[in-house]
Design an enzyme around this catalytic site. Structure first.
Site, short mmCIF file in Angstrom:
data_model
loop_
_atom_site.label_atom_id
_atom_site.label_comp_id
_atom_site.label_asym_id
_atom_site.label_seq_id
_atom_site.Cartn_x
_atom_site.Cartn_y
_atom_site.Cartn_z
N GLU A 74 20.57 7.83 20.74
CA GLU A 74 21.16 7.39 19.48
C GLU A 74 20.09 6.82 18.54
O GLU A 74 19.16 6.16 18.97
CB GLU A 74 22.24 6.34 19.73
CG GLU A 74 23.38 6.82 20.62
CD GLU A 74 24.19 7.95 19.99
OE1 GLU A 74 23.96 8.28 18.81
OE2 GLU A 74 25.06 8.52 20.68
N GLY A 75 20.27 7.08 17.24
CA GLY A 75 19.27 6.71 16.25
C GLY A 75 19.41 5.32 15.67
O GLY A 75 20.32 4.55 16.01
N ASN A 77 20.30 4.13 12.71
CA ASN A 77 21.45 3.73 11.90
C ASN A 77 22.75 3.66 12.68
O ASN A 77 23.63 2.88 12.33
CB ASN A 77 21.57 4.66 10.69
CG ASN A 77 20.44 4.43 9.71
OD1 ASN A 77 20.39 3.42 9.03
ND2 ASN A 77 19.48 5.36 9.67
N ASP A 391 13.14 3.69 2.16
CA ASP A 391 13.82 4.89 1.63
C ASP A 391 15.27 4.57 1.25
O ASP A 391 15.76 4.95 0.18
CB ASP A 391 13.82 6.01 2.67
CG ASP A 391 12.56 6.88 2.60
OD1 ASP A 391 11.84 6.80 1.60
OD2 ASP A 391 12.31 7.63 3.56
N THR A 408 24.54 9.09 9.57
CA THR A 408 24.64 7.64 9.51
C THR A 408 23.60 7.05 8.55
O THR A 408 23.79 5.96 8.03
CB THR A 408 24.44 7.02 10.92
OG1 THR A 408 23.23 7.52 11.50
CG2 THR A 408 25.62 7.35 11.83
N PHE A 409 22.50 7.75 8.33
CA PHE A 409 21.51 7.32 7.33
C PHE A 409 22.17 7.25 5.95
O PHE A 409 22.02 6.28 5.22
CB PHE A 409 20.34 8.29 7.33
CG PHE A 409 19.14 7.84 6.51
CD1 PHE A 409 18.05 7.27 7.13
CD2 PHE A 409 19.11 8.00 5.14
CE1 PHE A 409 16.94 6.84 6.39
CE2 PHE A 409 18.02 7.60 4.39
CZ PHE A 409 16.92 7.01 5.01
#
Length: 449
Positions: A74-75, A77, A391, A408-409
């Protein structure tokens, strides 16, 4: 999200010669000084998150610690989203006893692929304002937990999992039970009988007990078990993403989300870039920011935004998965040009994880592109997570924003713009696939105060 080399596109970011490193170091010095002053002057409910107690003092207060981790793939965000679930759980637990949430150090994430950069054991304070987080729920960094609890030991690890049999008779119900582990445990016993595992890169950390727990429901379903059935002082929930939000999009959700204020040095970097390359300042964009998140209650539509289009263009695993709702580069550029013309904007800021080849193609067909591209030395200080936040901060201040489907970003940018007070029509937009027949736009989750 950025390619870590300077480019010579629109506005030539190569000319951005102010010292990112000096600014970061200066900000961190002021923040450290401020922390010392606050520590000496304040006495508040969440003091466990502000100072390091000795084990004796912690025991006298009868503190209990909730730790958590998330499925490795999982990333960044999604992990921020799970924090909101855990914060809600701690609020429920604190109705009956003194619980503190231990923040899991950052590191070894899929999207953090910059070579030769040390990116493990990163404390939350490098990305978020701890003071702001503590204004919502008591939190401490993992190393503070080690100091307070008397060593790198976690008494009980509960590995959350779905029920092997799925929903009983196809019926959804909230429940939790101790069950045999469905998947192979990522923990192993050492010669002393302790459990070793990833533990955020802290090799000295050991767990006393590891148990699998099948859970189905909202985060608060775990509260009675943690409160009444488990006596351990420190409890870690592994794969915490298994449980759902208690109050998704409600006041509790938004209180926690609003408290997740980006670290000041990252916001300042984003603001410097906006002013230098995008003719964007808070005063003229009507995006005045208060350091105290509890004082920010902007009306939707009050923010104007900078005179540029903000774009999040997700590539890599999204196109590798052959998603039908992700456009080709040419399709994305066509949409970008249409939006620039419609909104009378001649500048575009792009946050993307595109590879070198796609970036070169993007610059050829969209020479107006502007991107935040730190040097390698700056990246050492910011880390990939810090670059992603800059960003997001720049995209959040654009006159108009368009993101990528189910990313999600992009979701986190939606929330940031909602907090700043942008008109939803300028926020909840996404790219459509080149051949996508029904292009449903993101849902507007209205902020609740």
């Amino acid at each position: 999200m950025a390619d870590h080399r300077f480019s010579r596109g629109f506005n030539s970011p190569v000319l951005w010669l102010f010292s990112v490193q000096s600014l970061i170091k200066l900000c961190l010095s002021f923040l450290a000084l401020g922390a010392v002053v606050v520590e000496g002057q304040t006495e508040d409910t969440f003091r466990a998150g502000n100072t390091v107690f000795s084990p004796a003092v912690a025991a006298a207060r009868d503190l209990r610690y909730l730790l958590y981790d998330i499925n490795p793939p999982e990333g960044f965000n999604l992990r921020r989203d799970v924090y909101i679930r855990m914060a809600s759980l701690v609020k429920t637990l604190r109705r009956h006893s003194d619980w503190v949430l231990v923040l899991p150090p950052w590191g070894r994430l899929y999207h953090w692929q910059s070579p030769d950069i040390h990116q493990i054991r990163i404390p939350w304070g490098e990305f978020f304002s701890l003071t702001s987080l503590q204004g919502n729920v008591p939190v401490i960094e993992y190393e503070e937990f080690i100091a307070e609890s008397g060593g790198p030991f976690i008494e009980q690890v509960l590995v959350l999992q779905n029920y092997a049999e799925g929903w009983t008779d196809g019926k959804w119900e909230e429940k939790v039970d101790q069950r045999p582990c469905v998947e192979r445990l990522l923990y192993s016993k050492d010669k002393q009988g302790y459990y070793r595992g990833w533990f955020w890169g802290y090799e000295e950390t050991r767990a006393v007990n590891v148990t699998c727990l099948s859970a189905q429901g909202h985060a608060s379903i775990l509260a009675p078990l943690l409160q009444n059935n488990i006596t351990s002082t420190s409890v870690m929930l592994d794969k915490a993403e298994t449980v759902l939000h208690d109050h998704y999009a409600g006041k509790d959700y938004w209180d926690t989300r609003r408290s997740m204020v980006f670290a000041k040095h990252l916001r300042l970097l984003g603001d410097e870039f906006r002013a230098k390359y995008l003719n964007s300042t808070d005063e003229q964009d009507q995006t005045i920011y208060n350091e105290d998140w509890t004082r920010i209650k902007n009306k939707l539509g009050s923010a104007r935004g900078g005179p540029y289009l903000g774009v999040h263009l997700r590539r890599k695993d999204f196109i590798w998965g052959h998603r039908e709702d992700v456009p080709s580069l040419k399709g994305a550029v066509k949409k970008i040009r249409n939006l620039m013309k419609k909104n009378k904007l001649d500048r575009v800021f792009v946050a993307t994880d595109a590879d070198e080849e796609e970036l070169e193609e993007l610059k050829k067909i969209l020479p107006e592109i502007t991107r935040f591209e730190p040097t390698w030395e700056d990246l050492e200080l910011l880390k990939d997570g810090g670059v992603a936040i800059v960003d997001q901060w720049i995209c959040a201040h654009a006159r108009y924003f368009i993101g990528t489907s189910v990313s999600t970003f992009s979701f986190r940018i939606h929330e940031e713009r909602e907090i700043l007070g942008f008109d939803p029509k300028t926020t909840y937009n996404r790219f459509c696939g080149d051949s996508e027949k029904e292009c449903e736009q993101p849902t507007h989750w209205k902020i609740v105060y």
